[in-house]
Design a protein around this motif. Structure first.
Motif, PDB file in Angstrom:
ATOM      1  N   GLU A  87       0.831  -1.209   0.000  1.00 41.77           N
ATOM      2  CA  GLU A  87       0.000   0.000   0.000  1.00 41.77           C
ATOM      3  C   GLU A  87       0.870   1.265   0.000  1.00 41.77           C
ATOM      4  O   GLU A  87       0.448   2.317  -0.469  1.00 41.77           O
ATOM      5  CB  GLU A  87      -0.931   0.013   1.215  1.00 41.77           C
ATOM      6  CG  GLU A  87      -2.025  -1.044   1.198  1.00 41.77           C
ATOM      7  CD  GLU A  87      -3.134  -0.742   0.201  1.00 41.77           C
ATOM      8  OE1 GLU A  87      -3.158   0.385  -0.331  1.00 41.77           O
ATOM      9  OE2 GLU A  87      -3.970  -1.637  -0.039  1.00 41.77           O
ATOM     10  N   LYS A  96      -2.039   6.867  -4.718  1.00 41.57           N
ATOM     11  CA  LYS A  96      -3.480   6.768  -4.441  1.00 41.57           C
ATOM     12  C   LYS A  96      -3.776   7.062  -2.974  1.00 41.57           C
ATOM     13  O   LYS A  96      -4.700   7.829  -2.634  1.00 41.57           O
ATOM     14  CB  LYS A  96      -3.976   5.366  -4.804  1.00 41.57           C
ATOM     15  CG  LYS A  96      -5.439   5.107  -4.472  1.00 41.57           C
ATOM     16  CD  LYS A  96      -5.796   3.661  -4.787  1.00 41.57           C
ATOM     17  CE  LYS A  96      -7.220   3.337  -4.337  1.00 41.57           C
ATOM     18  NZ  LYS A  96      -7.554   1.911  -4.594  1.00 41.57           N
ATOM     19  N   ASN A  97      -2.998   6.477  -2.079  1.00 42.34           N
ATOM     20  CA  ASN A  97      -3.210   6.690  -0.642  1.00 42.34           C
ATOM     21  C   ASN A  97      -2.864   8.108  -0.220  1.00 42.34           C
ATOM     22  O   ASN A  97      -3.542   8.694   0.632  1.00 42.34           O
ATOM     23  CB  ASN A  97      -2.399   5.667   0.162  1.00 42.34           C
ATOM     24  CG  ASN A  97      -3.010   4.282   0.116  1.00 42.34           C
ATOM     25  OD1 ASN A  97      -4.206   4.110   0.345  1.00 42.34           O
ATOM     26  ND2 ASN A  97      -2.200   3.282  -0.187  1.00 42.34           N
ATOM     27  N   LYS A  99      -3.084  10.803  -2.149  1.00 42.46           N
ATOM     28  CA  LYS A  99      -4.152  11.669  -2.657  1.00 42.46           C
ATOM     29  C   LYS A  99      -5.380  11.600  -1.748  1.00 42.46           C
ATOM     30  O   LYS A  99      -6.006  12.618  -1.441  1.00 42.46           O
ATOM     31  CB  LYS A  99      -4.527  11.263  -4.086  1.00 42.46           C
ATOM     32  CG  LYS A  99      -3.510  11.646  -5.142  1.00 42.46           C
ATOM     33  CD  LYS A  99      -3.970  11.166  -6.518  1.00 42.46           C
ATOM     34  CE  LYS A  99      -2.991  11.577  -7.612  1.00 42.46           C
ATOM     35  NZ  LYS A  99      -3.409  11.068  -8.952  1.00 42.46           N
ATOM     36  N   ARG A 100      -5.736  10.391  -1.351  1.00 47.81           N
ATOM     37  CA  ARG A 100      -6.900  10.233  -0.477  1.00 47.81           C
ATOM     38  C   ARG A 100      -6.666  10.901   0.873  1.00 47.81           C
ATOM     39  O   ARG A 100      -7.553  11.574   1.411  1.00 47.81           O
ATOM     40  CB  ARG A 100      -7.194   8.741  -0.275  1.00 47.81           C
ATOM     41  CG  ARG A 100      -8.438   8.480   0.580  1.00 47.81           C
ATOM     42  CD  ARG A 100      -8.724   7.005   0.718  1.00 47.81           C
ATOM     43  NE  ARG A 100      -7.613   6.324   1.357  1.00 47.81           N
ATOM     44  CZ  ARG A 100      -7.117   5.164   0.936  1.00 47.81           C
ATOM     45  NH1 ARG A 100      -7.621   4.576  -0.141  1.00 47.81           N
ATOM     46  NH2 ARG A 100      -6.120   4.598   1.564  1.00 47.81           N
ATOM     47  N   TYR A 101      -5.474  10.738   1.413  1.00 48.02           N
ATOM     48  CA  TYR A 101      -5.144  11.338   2.711  1.00 48.02           C
ATOM     49  C   TYR A 101      -5.177  12.856   2.616  1.00 48.02           C
ATOM     50  O   TYR A 101      -5.684  13.538   3.524  1.00 48.02           O
ATOM     51  CB  TYR A 101      -3.756  10.853   3.132  1.00 48.02           C
ATOM     52  CG  TYR A 101      -3.263  11.440   4.439  1.00 48.02           C
ATOM     53  CD1 TYR A 101      -3.911  11.170   5.642  1.00 48.02           C
ATOM     54  CD2 TYR A 101      -2.128  12.245   4.459  1.00 48.02           C
ATOM     55  CE1 TYR A 101      -3.446  11.698   6.833  1.00 48.02           C
ATOM     56  CE2 TYR A 101      -1.655  12.769   5.649  1.00 48.02           C
ATOM     57  CZ  TYR A 101      -2.319  12.497   6.828  1.00 48.02           C
ATOM     58  OH  TYR A 101      -1.853  13.029   8.015  1.00 48.02           O
ATOM     59  N   ARG A 102      -4.665  13.394   1.506  1.00 54.56           N
ATOM     60  CA  ARG A 102      -4.677  14.847   1.329  1.00 54.56           C
ATOM     61  C   ARG A 102      -6.109  15.379   1.287  1.00 54.56           C
ATOM     62  O   ARG A 102      -6.415  16.428   1.876  1.00 54.56           O
ATOM     63  CB  ARG A 102      -3.940  15.220   0.036  1.00 54.56           C
ATOM     64  CG  ARG A 102      -3.657  16.705  -0.095  1.00 54.56           C
ATOM     65  CD  ARG A 102      -3.204  17.095  -1.482  1.00 54.56           C
ATOM     66  NE  ARG A 102      -2.774  18.487  -1.548  1.00 54.56           N
ATOM     67  CZ  ARG A 102      -3.591  19.527  -1.527  1.00 54.56           C
ATOM     68  NH1 ARG A 102      -4.908  19.338  -1.425  1.00 54.56           N
ATOM     69  NH2 ARG A 102      -3.121  20.760  -1.583  1.00 54.56           N
ATOM     70  N   LYS A 103      -6.999  14.672   0.594  1.00 52.76           N
ATOM     71  CA  LYS A 103      -8.404  15.103   0.524  1.00 52.76           C
ATOM     72  C   LYS A 103      -9.057  15.078   1.904  1.00 52.76           C
ATOM     73  O   LYS A 103      -9.825  15.983   2.254  1.00 52.76           O
ATOM     74  CB  LYS A 103      -9.172  14.199  -0.432  1.00 52.76           C
ATOM     75  CG  LYS A 103      -8.893  14.459  -1.900  1.00 52.76           C
ATOM     76  CD  LYS A 103      -9.722  13.558  -2.795  1.00 52.76           C
ATOM     77  CE  LYS A 103      -9.429  13.825  -4.269  1.00 52.76           C
ATOM     78  NZ  LYS A 103     -10.208  12.914  -5.149  1.00 52.76           N
ATOM     79  N   SER A 104      -8.745  14.052   2.694  1.00 51.80           N
ATOM     80  CA  SER A 104      -9.342  13.968   4.033  1.00 51.80           C
ATOM     81  C   SER A 104      -8.812  15.085   4.928  1.00 51.80           C
ATOM     82  O   SER A 104      -9.561  15.652   5.739  1.00 51.80           O
ATOM     83  CB  SER A 104      -9.068  12.599   4.664  1.00 51.80           C
ATOM     84  OG  SER A 104      -7.701  12.444   4.985  1.00 51.80           O
ATOM     85  N   ARG A 107     -10.590  18.281   3.958  1.00 51.84           N
ATOM     86  CA  ARG A 107     -11.974  18.262   4.440  1.00 51.84           C
ATOM     87  C   ARG A 107     -12.053  18.506   5.944  1.00 51.84           C
ATOM     88  O   ARG A 107     -12.926  19.225   6.437  1.00 51.84           O
ATOM     89  CB  ARG A 107     -12.606  16.914   4.089  1.00 51.84           C
ATOM     90  CG  ARG A 107     -14.084  16.803   4.384  1.00 51.84           C
ATOM     91  CD  ARG A 107     -14.662  15.539   3.795  1.00 51.84           C
ATOM     92  NE  ARG A 107     -13.965  14.336   4.252  1.00 51.84           N
ATOM     93  CZ  ARG A 107     -13.199  13.568   3.495  1.00 51.84           C
ATOM     94  NH1 ARG A 107     -12.984  13.885   2.230  1.00 51.84           N
ATOM     95  NH2 ARG A 107     -12.612  12.493   3.982  1.00 51.84           N
ATOM     96  N   CYS A 117       0.987  18.007   2.310  1.00 52.41           N
ATOM     97  CA  CYS A 117       1.149  16.760   1.559  1.00 52.41           C
ATOM     98  C   CYS A 117       1.544  17.006   0.106  1.00 52.41           C
ATOM     99  O   CYS A 117       1.564  16.064  -0.700  1.00 52.41           O
ATOM    100  CB  CYS A 117      -0.149  15.955   1.595  1.00 52.41           C
ATOM    101  SG  CYS A 117      -0.535  15.267   3.208  1.00 52.41           S
ATOM    102  N   SER A 337      -0.680   8.294   5.798  1.00 51.12           N
ATOM    103  CA  SER A 337      -1.589   8.087   4.665  1.00 51.12           C
ATOM    104  C   SER A 337      -2.005   6.629   4.511  1.00 51.12           C
ATOM    105  O   SER A 337      -3.045   6.332   3.909  1.00 51.12           O
ATOM    106  CB  SER A 337      -0.945   8.586   3.363  1.00 51.12           C
ATOM    107  OG  SER A 337       0.038   7.688   2.891  1.00 51.12           O
TER     108      SER A 337
END
Length: 466
Positions: A87, A96-97, A99-104, A107, A117, A337
């Protein structure tokens, strides 16, 4: 401990009374380089072969994939990878991880926090994100991009490009290759099903099929990444950093940063006029040592202490202190992440090899994270550094029970994160701002590990303290 077996002690390995230290440790090692030397020299450790039961296993990721889910591990057993280490260490999943962590983060904490990030280049997975990539490519005509296979190492399969035609040719080859493979497999399956399956099953069971051979039956994924066109140069040459981070737990997150590491230099002066020349653009030792003018005596590495001294002399201590804090941020944020997706197991630990690139503005970029950083030495100096690194890794894993568990430093490792930032003992927390990152890091600083280890370590079982 072995496949489908209990790792109980037998004969001379009888179960001890509670609190009594073991004096003998059985290890299994799937590699034949520096780690094997370190394990053989460790007092009280004995190697087991084949299916012998073991207490400690330094395995490759192929062995892990084949055996982990079928193994029972007793309380004390340790193994050198987390089950789904990929991962973080597969190039596509890492991005991928992140990007997802940055979005969270954006938010939950806002854009300012999420901006911490922004340390990885614009990246797309191909072929699945091909159309998104093309849109981005057309927004910045003339830019240089780099293509990397997601699961290969040592610079294999990498190429640079500036024209969409290059990537379209690659896409056609990949599609054609995939179609041919699929048709071939169907034909083979129909014609030789009864004869082929036992052979394939046996190869999978005994591990004789390599990871690359297994991948040949799948479409190979790549990442297309914006190439850092303005790398920091020393004597006109590009370099990146190899830094070591040891994770002993993800829940809670506990991570150690090693003081030693090295910069890997290209052997040819940097130029964007020759994007096909791997000796210019790829710093991997496996690539550079094949260069016509490569000198094995000199190698292509600097100790990270030497690099830090050079940068400090050129840019000042405050600037370089800030740079290394940004590098610390990369380690912690990247681990966070994947914290919720890594399968945490008390039996597992992981020694990651981080590859960091500096641009000419002294901004650090995360290039990739390696689950199996090379432990093969390229020189005597490199061998000695990797021996120290591995010895200190074993000290922290602490099969022998020689630590208290409260240490903030063990040899060359400094505790960087322990369910929260770790600060140096000499820091006044009241003077620190909320935005400060963990201060207990000393990457590129003096590594007086021998003196420190004598101070904190109890003797090995059966040895007297000198």
């Amino acid at each position: 401990m072995s496949k489908s077996k209990t790792s109980g002690y037998k004969g001379p390995y009888q179960k001890r009374k509670e609190g009594e230290l073991r004096s003998i440790f059985r290890y299994k090692c799937g590699l034949t380089n520096t780690i094997q030397d370190v394990l053989r020299q460790r007092p009280g450790w004995v190697e087991v072969k084949d299916d012998g039961e073991w207490d400690f296993n330094w395995c490759d990721v192929g062995w892990l994939r084949e055996n982990y889910d079928h193994s029972y591990m007793e309380e004390h057993v340790r193994i050198c990878h987390f089950r789904n280490h990929y991962e973080l260490t597969r190039k596509n999943l890492m991005v991928k991880n992140l990007k997802r962590y940055r979005k969270s983060l954006e938010r939950e904490s806002g854009r300012l926090e999420a901006a911490k990030c922004d340390f990885f280049p614009r990246t797309f997975e191909l072929p699945s994100e091909y159309h998104l990539f093309v849109e981005e490519f057309k927004r910045s005509p003339g830019s240089t991009w780099i293509m990397k296979p997601v699961a290969r190492s040592q610079g294999k399969g990498i190429f640079l490009f500036r024209k969409l035609k290059d990537i379209m040719d690659w896409k056609k080859r990949t599609t054609l290759y995939s179609s041919n493979i699929t048709q071939s497999l169907k034909s083979i399956s129909n014609l030789l099903a009864n004869e082929l399956e036992p052979l394939v099953s046996k190869a999978d069971q005994d591990g004789t099929r390599s990871e690359e051979q297994r991948d040949e039956t799948q479409v190979e994924s790549y990442v297309a990444q914006r190439y850092i066109e303005n790398p920091y140069l020393i004597s006109g040459r590009k370099f990146d950093l190899r830094v070591y981070v040891l994770v002993t737990s993800y829940i809670p997150l506990k991570a150690w940063l090693y003081r030693d590491g090295f910069a890997r230099f290209s052997s040819t002066r940097f130029s964007l006029n020759s994007i096909d020349d791997h000796y210019v653009h790829l710093t991997n030792v496996a690539v550079q040592k094949t260069a016509p003018d490569y000198d094995p005596e000199k190698g292509c590495k600097w100790e990270i202490q030497k690099l830090r001294r050079y940068l400090t002399a050129k840019h000042g201590s405050d600037t370089i202190e800030s740079l290394f804090k940004e590098i610390d941020n990369i380690f912690v944020r990247s681990l966070q992440s994947v914290q919720k997706v890594i399968i945490n197991d008390k039996h597992c630990f992981e020694l990651y090899g981080y590859d960091i690139l500096l641009d000419q503005d002294l901004k650090p970029w995360l290039i990739e994270v390696n689950a199996s950083p090379s432990l093969t030495a390229s020189s005597q100096e490199d061998y000695e550094m990797k021996c120290r690194l591995l010895e200190d890794t074993l000290h922290i894993v602490d099969m022998e029970g020689r630590l208290t568990g409260r240490e903030k430093r063990v040899g060359g490792f400094d505790l960087m994160w322990n369910d929260g930032p770790v600060y140096r003992d000499d820091v006044n927390l009241e003077t620190l701002g909320l935005s400060c990152f963990p201060a207990n890091t000393h990457l590129g600083c003096i590594n007086d590990r021998d003196k420190q280890l004598r101070h904190i370590l109890k003797p090995f079982p059966g040895q007297k303290k000198t």
